[in-house]
Design a protein around this motif. Structure first.
Motif, PDB file in Angstrom:
ATOM      1  N   GLN A 183      -7.544   1.147   3.179  1.00 49.40           N
ATOM      2  CA  GLN A 183      -6.822   0.205   2.321  1.00 49.40           C
ATOM      3  C   GLN A 183      -6.102  -0.842   3.182  1.00 49.40           C
ATOM      4  OE1 GLN A 183      -4.431   3.125   0.187  1.00 49.40           O
ATOM      5  NE2 GLN A 183      -5.533   2.630  -1.700  1.00 49.40           N
ATOM      6  N   VAL A 184      -5.522  -0.405   4.293  1.00 53.37           N
ATOM      7  CA  VAL A 184      -4.853  -1.342   5.204  1.00 53.37           C
ATOM      8  C   VAL A 184      -5.863  -2.358   5.719  1.00 53.37           C
ATOM      9  CG1 VAL A 184      -3.763  -1.566   7.480  1.00 53.37           C
ATOM     10  CG2 VAL A 184      -2.983   0.204   5.904  1.00 53.37           C
ATOM     11  N   GLU A 185      -7.051  -1.884   6.098  1.00 51.17           N
ATOM     12  CA  GLU A 185      -8.090  -2.778   6.610  1.00 51.17           C
ATOM     13  C   GLU A 185      -8.472  -3.828   5.568  1.00 51.17           C
ATOM     14  OE1 GLU A 185     -12.169  -2.179   9.110  1.00 51.17           O
ATOM     15  OE2 GLU A 185     -11.916  -0.916   7.343  1.00 51.17           O
ATOM     16  N   GLY A 186      -8.683  -3.400   4.344  1.00 55.80           N
ATOM     17  CA  GLY A 186      -9.046  -4.332   3.283  1.00 55.80           C
ATOM     18  C   GLY A 186      -7.929  -5.308   2.972  1.00 55.80           C
ATOM     19  N   MET A 187      -6.704  -4.800   2.909  1.00 52.71           N
ATOM     20  CA  MET A 187      -5.559  -5.653   2.612  1.00 52.71           C
ATOM     21  C   MET A 187      -5.268  -6.605   3.771  1.00 52.71           C
ATOM     22  SD  MET A 187      -3.805  -6.281   0.010  1.00 52.71           S
ATOM     23  CE  MET A 187      -4.434  -4.912  -0.907  1.00 52.71           C
ATOM     24  N   MET A 188      -5.567  -6.169   4.993  1.00 56.34           N
ATOM     25  CA  MET A 188      -5.410  -7.025   6.165  1.00 56.34           C
ATOM     26  C   MET A 188      -6.298  -8.260   6.018  1.00 56.34           C
ATOM     27  SD  MET A 188      -6.440  -6.114  10.119  1.00 56.34           S
ATOM     28  CE  MET A 188      -8.150  -5.852   9.704  1.00 56.34           C
ATOM     29  N   ILE A 218       0.858  -1.188   0.000  1.00 57.32           N
ATOM     30  CA  ILE A 218       0.000   0.000   0.000  1.00 57.32           C
ATOM     31  C   ILE A 218       0.892   1.234   0.000  1.00 57.32           C
ATOM     32  CG2 ILE A 218      -1.700   1.316   1.335  1.00 57.32           C
ATOM     33  CD1 ILE A 218      -2.608  -1.401   2.505  1.00 57.32           C
ATOM     34  N   ASN A 219       0.555   2.206  -0.817  1.00 58.05           N
ATOM     35  CA  ASN A 219       1.303   3.458  -0.877  1.00 58.05           C
ATOM     36  C   ASN A 219       0.466   4.565  -0.239  1.00 58.05           C
ATOM     37  OD1 ASN A 219       2.783   5.719  -1.461  1.00 58.05           O
ATOM     38  ND2 ASN A 219       2.923   5.343  -3.653  1.00 58.05           N
TER      39      ASN A 219
END
Length: 125
Positions: free
Chosen positions: A94-99, A79-80
């Motif tokens: 985005q962190v939540e989704g990627m987590m 993630i950028n």
């Protein structure tokens, strides 16, 4: 002024509901340091249970999640935070989704490897 500030913080909390776990002062600290994603690190424990820190590259790309015990779970895709143009809540979403995607990936990999590897090796992997 106070009413306007509360409305602003409420908007941010509605966009990223995990901000409800933070006090107004903590949220303001995060929002005031939008240029430096590393400044969010001290508040991650309150937003995400089990995540103590995020793993960053030298270019400030987020590549993994680190637990309080030091266990690292790599993200499926980096993630950028810079692409969020200062919107902390945007890259935290985005962190939540990627987590979630990354944990699903690790679980699927574990299930697949369970059949293929000896139990002792599988457990320690």
């Amino acid at each position: 002024i106070q009413k306007g500030l509360n409305l602003y913080l409420e908007k941010k909390r509605l966009y990223f509901p995990r901000f409800f776990f933070l006090s107004n002062d903590e949220l303001l600290e995060i929002l005031s340091e939008t240029k430096d994603p590393l400044r969010v690190q001290p508040h991650l424990k309150k937003c995400f249970e089990g995540i103590a820190k995020l793993q960053f590259t030298d270019q400030l790309q987020i590549t993994g999640m680190i637990s309080s015990e030091g266990e690292i779970v790599p993200l499926v895709k980096s993630i950028n935070p810079g692409k969020a143009k200062g919107m902390v809540e945007k890259w935290l979403l985005q962190v939540e989704g990627m987590m979630l995607s990354s944990i699903k990936h690790v679980i699927k990999e574990g299930i697949t490897n369970y059949v293929e590897l000896p139990r002792k090796k599988w457990v320690l992997q």
